[in-house]
Design a protein around this motif. Sequence first.
Motif, PDB file in Angstrom:
ATOM      1  N   ASP A 332       0.798  -1.241   0.000  1.00 44.95           N
ATOM      2  CA  ASP A 332       0.000   0.000   0.000  1.00 44.95           C
ATOM      3  C   ASP A 332       0.830   1.289   0.000  1.00 44.95           C
ATOM      4  O   ASP A 332       0.440   2.277   0.613  1.00 44.95           O
ATOM      5  CB  ASP A 332      -0.972   0.002   1.200  1.00 44.95           C
ATOM      6  N   ARG A 333       1.934   1.262  -0.701  1.00 42.57           N
ATOM      7  CA  ARG A 333       2.728   2.502  -0.810  1.00 42.57           C
ATOM      8  C   ARG A 333       2.270   3.356  -1.991  1.00 42.57           C
ATOM      9  O   ARG A 333       2.734   4.476  -2.178  1.00 42.57           O
ATOM     10  CB  ARG A 333       4.213   2.165  -0.957  1.00 42.57           C
ATOM     11  N   ALA A 334       1.426   2.778  -2.852  1.00 35.57           N
ATOM     12  CA  ALA A 334       0.954   3.500  -4.039  1.00 35.57           C
ATOM     13  C   ALA A 334      -0.433   2.963  -4.389  1.00 35.57           C
ATOM     14  O   ALA A 334      -0.783   1.844  -4.005  1.00 35.57           O
ATOM     15  CB  ALA A 334       1.922   3.248  -5.195  1.00 35.57           C
ATOM     16  N   PRO A 335      -1.257   3.737  -5.128  1.00 33.65           N
ATOM     17  CA  PRO A 335      -2.563   3.224  -5.545  1.00 33.65           C
ATOM     18  C   PRO A 335      -2.401   1.974  -6.414  1.00 33.65           C
ATOM     19  O   PRO A 335      -1.320   1.734  -6.967  1.00 33.65           O
ATOM     20  CB  PRO A 335      -3.137   4.387  -6.374  1.00 33.65           C
ATOM     21  N   LYS A 336      -3.489   1.217  -6.534  1.00 31.63           N
ATOM     22  CA  LYS A 336      -3.456  -0.042  -7.305  1.00 31.63           C
ATOM     23  C   LYS A 336      -2.897   0.208  -8.719  1.00 31.63           C
ATOM     24  O   LYS A 336      -3.239   1.209  -9.352  1.00 31.63           O
ATOM     25  CB  LYS A 336      -4.892  -0.591  -7.384  1.00 31.63           C
ATOM     26  N   ASP A 337      -2.071  -0.689  -9.195  1.00 30.77           N
ATOM     27  CA  ASP A 337      -1.471  -0.647 -10.536  1.00 30.77           C
ATOM     28  C   ASP A 337      -0.454   0.473 -10.732  1.00 30.77           C
ATOM     29  O   ASP A 337       0.038   0.699 -11.843  1.00 30.77           O
ATOM     30  CB  ASP A 337      -2.537  -0.553 -11.642  1.00 30.77           C
ATOM     31  N   SER A 338      -0.184   1.221  -9.672  1.00 33.62           N
ATOM     32  CA  SER A 338       0.826   2.277  -9.788  1.00 33.62           C
ATOM     33  C   SER A 338       2.128   1.767  -9.174  1.00 33.62           C
ATOM     34  O   SER A 338       2.113   1.109  -8.137  1.00 33.62           O
ATOM     35  CB  SER A 338       0.346   3.516  -9.036  1.00 33.62           C
ATOM     36  N   ILE A 339       3.241   2.057  -9.838  1.00 33.02           N
ATOM     37  CA  ILE A 339       4.550   1.584  -9.359  1.00 33.02           C
ATOM     38  C   ILE A 339       5.319   2.786  -8.835  1.00 33.02           C
ATOM     39  O   ILE A 339       5.565   3.745  -9.583  1.00 33.02           O
ATOM     40  CB  ILE A 339       5.352   0.948 -10.529  1.00 33.02           C
ATOM     41  N   LEU A 340       5.657   2.722  -7.547  1.00 39.07           N
ATOM     42  CA  LEU A 340       6.386   3.840  -6.915  1.00 39.07           C
ATOM     43  C   LEU A 340       7.874   3.517  -6.877  1.00 39.07           C
ATOM     44  O   LEU A 340       8.273   2.458  -6.376  1.00 39.07           O
ATOM     45  CB  LEU A 340       5.850   4.056  -5.493  1.00 39.07           C
ATOM     46  N   ILE A 341       8.665   4.420  -7.428  1.00 30.43           N
ATOM     47  CA  ILE A 341      10.117   4.201  -7.549  1.00 30.43           C
ATOM     48  C   ILE A 341      10.834   5.401  -6.943  1.00 30.43           C
ATOM     49  O   ILE A 341      10.502   6.550  -7.259  1.00 30.43           O
ATOM     50  CB  ILE A 341      10.508   4.089  -9.045  1.00 30.43           C
ATOM     51  N   ARG A 342      11.787   5.137  -6.067  1.00 30.87           N
ATOM     52  CA  ARG A 342      12.604   6.257  -5.545  1.00 30.87           C
ATOM     53  C   ARG A 342      14.025   6.090  -6.062  1.00 30.87           C
ATOM     54  O   ARG A 342      14.664   5.067  -5.828  1.00 30.87           O
ATOM     55  CB  ARG A 342      12.621   6.251  -4.013  1.00 30.87           C
ATOM     56  N   SER A 343      14.525   7.106  -6.740  1.00 31.46           N
ATOM     57  CA  SER A 343      15.883   7.054  -7.292  1.00 31.46           C
ATOM     58  C   SER A 343      16.780   8.012  -6.527  1.00 31.46           C
ATOM     59  O   SER A 343      16.323   9.053  -6.048  1.00 31.46           O
ATOM     60  CB  SER A 343      15.855   7.452  -8.771  1.00 31.46           C
ATOM     61  N   MET A 344      18.051   7.637  -6.406  1.00 37.29           N
ATOM     62  CA  MET A 344      19.016   8.467  -5.667  1.00 37.29           C
ATOM     63  C   MET A 344      20.033   9.065  -6.641  1.00 37.29           C
ATOM     64  O   MET A 344      20.549   8.363  -7.513  1.00 37.29           O
ATOM     65  CB  MET A 344      19.807   7.645  -4.634  1.00 37.29           C
TER      66      MET A 344
END
Length: 446
Positions: A332-344
């Motif tokens: 549950d870090r993002a809405p359904k079907d959404s991919i959350l990516i954190r880049s550094m």
Amino acid sequence: MKIAIIGGGISGLSLAWYLLKKDSSLDVSVYEGMKRPGGKIFTDSFSGYLIESGVNGFLDNRPMTIELARELGLSPLRSNDSARRRFIYTGGRLRKLPESPISFIKSDLMTLKGKTRLALEYFTPKTVVEDESLSEFAARRLGREAYEKLIEPMALGIYAGDGEKLSLRSCFPKIYNLESIYGGLIKGMLKMKKTSAGPGGVLTSFYSGMQVIVEALTDNLKGKINIAHNAVSIEKNGDVGYRVNFDNNISINPDVLVMATPAHNAAKIFNGFDSNISAELNKIPYPYLVVVATAFHKDNIRSNINGFGYLIPTKEGRKILGSLWDSSIFPDRAPKDSILIRSMLGGAKSGEDFAHLNDKEIKDLVLNELSDIIGIKGEPDILKIYRHEKAMPQYNIGHIGILERLNSIVSNYKGLYLHGNAYKGIGVNDCIENSFNLAERIINQQ
Ligand SMILES: Cc1cc2nc3c(=O)[nH]c(=O)nc-3n(C[C@H](O)[C@H](O)[C@H](O)COP(=O)(O)OP(=O)(O)OC[C@H]3O[C@@H](n4cnc5c(N)ncnc54)[C@H](O)[C@@H]3O)c2cc1C
């Protein structure tokens, strides 16, 4: 006895908690310069996304953070099983980091030559070097390829650091000990029945993110935390005790003073008090780091985003250090079907390069990188940039000497302590363990 803790990050807050747990009659106050406590821990939440601006979690292989969470009535959340799948971007594509010796042999991450060189570590005689960089250690025992594909990514992932400068003994004392105690990494791992010399453990957080532990500590320390109190200087206050001056014209006179700010902030505060302390603290560098959160509909990403994420060896010449696939690490870090990516972006190797880029330049750069590496298409559903002007302390070669000199100077001042992740352990687990031990020391020494 009045105890003042300057800095309300996890180090300062957990120290206040343990002091009061050990002796509820103590007069303990935390002074935090910003309008919110938590320091590098801050969870941003909007439109169905839960984004860590800094700290992502802690490993469950050391007990203190989990115990503290339970004492605070919180339920720690272990990352999804799929998050064991970690990747290294090398030779132009993502390759899975092997999880066992068998999968290492079968893996295409390293060449046969590189694997053979690594295996010869078993026969490399023990040479205990007082202080050496990660790259020097690797050259001696593991070979260049293992350095580039295994050791350097670990240094990037934890320190955003430069493996040519980071001290093996200060950053990874367990690896140092495998050689000094058992004569080598493979010998030590066989003796200890371990399959990896890395940090190990499972990444753990809370359902609503790391902010939860800061909020629980803040609630439990009600009336003892003073926000927007930015310490600017300290003085001696007679024979015992100190005077701390804040930029809001308030001063306090504690008997015990704990400086739990990052080393560069502490250096400024100590300047007019003891310039030798400031000089040593200023030797601990803090690189610039940018965390860029993006989200895409799953149909707009070519790669299968199922795992922890990836790190990129410097040799690949990419602009980002790597990305974490947050929506696949915790639920549950993002809405359904959404991919959350954190880049550094940034870190010790790029100096201040990224500090000068505006948000549009950062956005373009990250989207280009993600397009090449995981095949994103089109505009992201969200994009958020979190800049850490001085991110994590670098335990470079010479860090041991800095700590020895600081200890010997600070021990001349009764009731004065340095605390926080600049000294002995960079992670949340280290901060909390060090708080527990420091609370005991303070109580015993008064
Ligand atoms: C981008 C990023 C990601 C990270 N991810 C992880 C992770 O996933 N897991 C992990 O274990 N560790 C992680 N870390 C390391 C993390 O920073 C530490 O584990 C921990 O949060 C440090 O806590 P601290 O209290 O020692 O320092 P900080 O969090 O830096 O807190 C210091 C506090 O002192 C305050 N302060 C500074 N100057 C003054 C002053 N003059 N007067 C009063 N207050 C002052 C600051 O405002 C701040 O609140 C990460 C760090 C960064 C930067």
